[in-house]
Write an enzyme that holds these catalytic residues in place. Structure first.
Site, mmCIF file in Angstrom:
data_model
loop_
_atom_site.group_PDB
_atom_site.id
_atom_site.type_symbol
_atom_site.label_atom_id
_atom_site.label_comp_id
_atom_site.label_asym_id
_atom_site.label_seq_id
_atom_site.Cartn_x
_atom_site.Cartn_y
_atom_site.Cartn_z
ATOM 1 N N GLY A 276 -1.835 -1.181 -0.953
ATOM 2 C CA GLY A 276 -1.391 -1.986 0.172
ATOM 3 C C GLY A 276 -0.999 -1.162 1.375
ATOM 4 O O GLY A 276 -1.736 -0.282 1.821
ATOM 5 N N GLY B 188 -4.552 2.127 0.735
ATOM 6 C CA GLY B 188 -5.673 1.728 -0.113
ATOM 7 C C GLY B 188 -5.299 0.587 -1.037
ATOM 8 O O GLY B 188 -4.715 -0.415 -0.600
ATOM 9 N N SER C 272 -1.432 2.657 5.800
ATOM 10 C CA SER C 272 -2.315 2.013 4.829
ATOM 11 C C SER C 272 -2.444 2.899 3.597
ATOM 12 O O SER C 272 -2.640 4.111 3.708
ATOM 13 C CB SER C 272 -3.690 1.745 5.452
ATOM 14 O OG SER C 272 -4.246 2.921 5.990
ATOM 15 N N GLY D 181 -8.881 -0.466 7.232
ATOM 16 C CA GLY D 181 -7.741 0.013 8.006
ATOM 17 C C GLY D 181 -7.740 -0.521 9.423
ATOM 18 O O GLY D 181 -6.672 -0.819 9.989
ATOM 19 N N ASP D 182 -8.923 -0.669 10.010
ATOM 20 C CA ASP D 182 -9.022 -1.234 11.352
ATOM 21 C C ASP D 182 -8.605 -2.708 11.348
ATOM 22 O O ASP D 182 -7.932 -3.181 12.268
ATOM 23 C CB ASP D 182 -10.447 -1.100 11.871
ATOM 24 C CG ASP D 182 -10.928 0.340 11.848
ATOM 25 O OD1 ASP D 182 -10.100 1.253 12.028
ATOM 26 O OD2 ASP D 182 -12.145 0.554 11.634
#
Length: 313
Positions: free
Chosen positions: A225, A222, A220, A251-252
């Site tokens: 993308g 931020g 990830s 992110g999860d």
């Protein structure tokens, strides 16, 4: 079924304020509490979208009881491993522009017996799972090899293994050969030994993590993308978010969407980015399904511009 293991879960309290000012008395315009910890977030996001999931968590003390009450209220299947310590409570301060300031407690001390029970509960749940996912920071008492031990033990189950952690626990897990890892840009930088300033830097670091033992890397980045680096190639994608409200849990949600969509290839990345963008549009930690198509604003690039500088750098 996707089973998550969260060695250091929490009850997260979010306070919304007009602005965060150091040393001043602030009044929250709203507040709420949620069950949390990376694996808990992944399981809840999956459950909210109708995917079978189960969370394995240590529970103890008043906050542990509160965590269980919250999980039951959300209808999530979970396996509680009793511990003598108190589950941690974290505080997030949310500003109108989406900036979040977090204060995380370290969490309880887990004994060797409690840690062994946690791994055993995860392996038992993994016997009936497609994926077993180890997520988040480790509690006091757990050595950096916890996720490596989990990956090794899970090899005796039909489940594929994913790890979403950082620092020494992630590094120690790589030689055990997890099928998937999900680092962020900071964790890629740690692996590379230098700042991640371009997409090319991110790809180089992700490839290095594969060389060290990871089967696939979902990284990830931020606002830039995410990139997926796997045996069959590389793809970069991004999702447009006009009005970000909170990046906590994005992110999860990315990992949850990727697993829900089969955890392989461009279309799984598309779903992952859509779920992550939906999380950024919501103020809370846990992704909630709202009936809209989360992939509508996702763009995939099969040709990665490795010279492109990351906006977060």
């Amino acid at each position: 079924m996707i089973v998550t293991v969260t060695p250091n879960p929490s009850v997260d309290r979010t306070l919304a304020v007009g602005r965060l000012a150091h040393g001043e008395v602030l009044r929250a315009s709203s507040s709420w509490s949620e069950p949390s910890g990376k694996g808990v977030n992944v399981a809840l996001a999956l459950s909210a979208h109708g995917y079978a999931s189960r969370a394995v968590v240590p529970v103890g003390g008043a906050e542990g009881a509160r965590l269980e009450t919250m999980l039951r209220a959300r209808g999530l299947e979970y396996v509680a491993v009793p511990i003598g310590g108190e589950v941690r409570s974290n505080i997030s301060v949310l500003e109108p522009d989406g900036t979040v300031t977090k204060v995380n407690e370290p969490g309880p001390h887990l004994t060797e017996t409690e840690l062994k029970a946690l791994v055993e509960a995860a392996i038992s749940a993994g016997e009936r799972a497609e994926w077993l996912v180890g997520c988040g920071s480790l509690p006091v008492g757990a050595g950096s090899g916890f996720y490596a031990e989990l990956v090794g033990a899970a090899r005796h189950t039909p489940a594929r293994i994913a790890v979403d952690s950082s620092g020494a626990p992630l590094a120690a897990a790589l030689p055990a050969g997890p099928d998937l890892i999900k680092p962020n840009a900071d964790e890629l930088a740690e692996a590379a030994g230098h700042a991640i300033e371009t997409l090319g830097d991110a790809l180089t670091a992700a490839r290095r993590l594969r060389e060290l033992g990871a089967g696939a890397v979902l990284a990830s980045l931020g606002p830039d993308g995410a990139v997926l680096v796997e045996e069959n190639g590389v793809v970069h994608g991004e999702a447009y978010v006009a009005d970000p409200r909170s990046t906590v849990g994005a992110g999860d949600a990315l990992l949850a969407g990727f697993l829900a969509a089969g955890a392989r290839g461009p279309e799984a990345l598309r779903t992952a980015l859509g779920w992550s963008a939906a999380a950024v549009r919501q103020p809370g930690t846990v992704l909630q399904a709202d009936g809209t198509d989360p992939t509508a604003d996702v763009t995939l690039h099969d040709r990665v511009d490795e010279r492109r500088r990351l906006r977060r750098s």
